[in-house]
Design a protein around this motif. Structure first.
Motif, PDB file in Angstrom:
ATOM      1  N   GLY A 210     -10.791 -10.233  -7.278  1.00 38.44           N
ATOM      2  CA  GLY A 210      -9.942 -10.799  -8.318  1.00 38.44           C
ATOM      3  C   GLY A 210      -8.477 -10.520  -8.117  1.00 38.44           C
ATOM      4  O   GLY A 210      -7.629 -11.108  -8.794  1.00 38.44           O
ATOM      5  N   HIS A 211      -8.159  -9.613  -7.182  1.00 40.28           N
ATOM      6  CA  HIS A 211      -6.760  -9.287  -6.887  1.00 40.28           C
ATOM      7  C   HIS A 211      -6.337  -9.808  -5.516  1.00 40.28           C
ATOM      8  O   HIS A 211      -5.157  -9.865  -5.217  1.00 40.28           O
ATOM      9  CB  HIS A 211      -6.552  -7.775  -6.948  1.00 40.28           C
ATOM     10  CG  HIS A 211      -6.852  -7.192  -8.295  1.00 40.28           C
ATOM     11  ND1 HIS A 211      -5.929  -7.176  -9.322  1.00 40.28           N
ATOM     12  CD2 HIS A 211      -7.980  -6.620  -8.791  1.00 40.28           C
ATOM     13  CE1 HIS A 211      -6.485  -6.616 -10.396  1.00 40.28           C
ATOM     14  NE2 HIS A 211      -7.717  -6.267 -10.100  1.00 40.28           N
ATOM     15  N   VAL A 212      -7.343 -10.162  -4.679  1.00 42.51           N
ATOM     16  CA  VAL A 212      -7.082 -10.761  -3.365  1.00 42.51           C
ATOM     17  C   VAL A 212      -8.008 -11.953  -3.217  1.00 42.51           C
ATOM     18  O   VAL A 212      -9.229 -11.815  -3.348  1.00 42.51           O
ATOM     19  CB  VAL A 212      -7.326  -9.760  -2.218  1.00 42.51           C
ATOM     20  CG1 VAL A 212      -7.114 -10.444  -0.872  1.00 42.51           C
ATOM     21  CG2 VAL A 212      -6.410  -8.559  -2.348  1.00 42.51           C
ATOM     22  N   SER A 213      -7.489 -13.108  -2.940  1.00 43.41           N
ATOM     23  CA  SER A 213      -8.284 -14.319  -2.845  1.00 43.41           C
ATOM     24  C   SER A 213      -9.251 -14.268  -1.661  1.00 43.41           C
ATOM     25  O   SER A 213      -8.873 -13.904  -0.541  1.00 43.41           O
ATOM     26  CB  SER A 213      -7.363 -15.541  -2.683  1.00 43.41           C
ATOM     27  OG  SER A 213      -8.113 -16.727  -2.527  1.00 43.41           O
ATOM     28  N   GLY A 214     -10.518 -14.599  -1.924  1.00 37.83           N
ATOM     29  CA  GLY A 214     -11.506 -14.737  -0.860  1.00 37.83           C
ATOM     30  C   GLY A 214     -12.195 -13.462  -0.443  1.00 37.83           C
ATOM     31  O   GLY A 214     -13.027 -13.491   0.468  1.00 37.83           O
TER      32      GLY A 214
END
Length: 226
Positions: A210-214
């Motif tokens: 949720g803080h870094v995409s993917g």
């Protein structure tokens, strides 16, 4: 097992209760595991000096660590994926450390997030930081730790290159586990673990998801880190 007397007993309990991929994650090292074995041997060589004919009426092992009063000179080290050893594991470990009076250190690679642990504890805890290539993420992580009231930042300096962990590759380590036949067969032998995990929503990397995409599991995490 009704009576636990030493670390070996706790290891035996963990082997029975924890899925193999997560037990091996905690009890293994990288590549040839030579550093793992040397560290264990070095600790076993450490002995407490015995002193005799001393007044021990008021003996105490209380002290301070970086200005913090502690019940004994020990801190809980950062352990990644503690929340996969047991549901909400980081929260439970932090609460136990708080009750006993020693510092708890939350890993960057925890399942419970910084905010999760802060919400369920009263005492400030320490935060361990892996400095990623994504420096913006690292800065935001430090800001979150500061906002949560973390009283110390513990930097890991010896991980310039990720070490290959052979058992993790063979076990297909992921968080949460992927539904492969061998994984499902192992999980079927751990009903208590499964029941506890079903009761919590914390099954991914809380500080990253949720803080870094993917980034959702170990494979995507390794790709992002590299």
């Amino acid at each position: 097992m009704t009576l636990v007397t030493d670390v070996a007993d706790m290891q035996a309990l963990a082997r029975r209760r924890v899925p193999k991929m997560f037990y091996d994650y905690a009890d293994t090292g990288s590549w040839t595991q030579s550093t793992y074995r040397e560290n264990e041997a070095a600790l076993q060589r450490q002995k407490l000096r015995q002193r005799v004919a001393r007044n021990i009426d008021n003996r105490s092992i209380k002290t301070t660590m970086i200005g913090q009063d502690v019940a004994m000179p020990v801190a809980l080290a950062p352990v990644g994926l503690t929340g996969m050893q047991h549901a909400d594991g980081e929260i439970l470990a932090a609460q136990a450390a708080e009750e006993f009076g020693v510092p708890f250190t939350l890993s960057t690679m925890s399942i419970c997030s910084i905010e999760d642990v802060a919400e369920h504890t009263k005492s400030p805890f320490w935060f361990q930081l892996y400095v990623m290539r994504d420096r913006g993420f690292s800065e935001r992580l430090m800001q979150r730790a500061d906002a949560a009231g973390c009283s110390a930042l513990v930097l890991t300096l010896d991980l310039q290159v990720l070490g290959q962990r052979h058992r993790d590759l063979k076990n297909g380590l992921s968080a949460p586990p992927k539904p492969k036949p061998l994984v499902l067969a192992d999980l079927a032998l751990k009903p208590r673990w499964c029941w506890n995990m079903l009761r919590t929503g914390r099954r991914q990397f809380g500080n990253i998801h949720g803080h870094v995409s993917g980034v959702d599991d170990m494979s995507s995490l390794a790709e992002w880190t590299n």
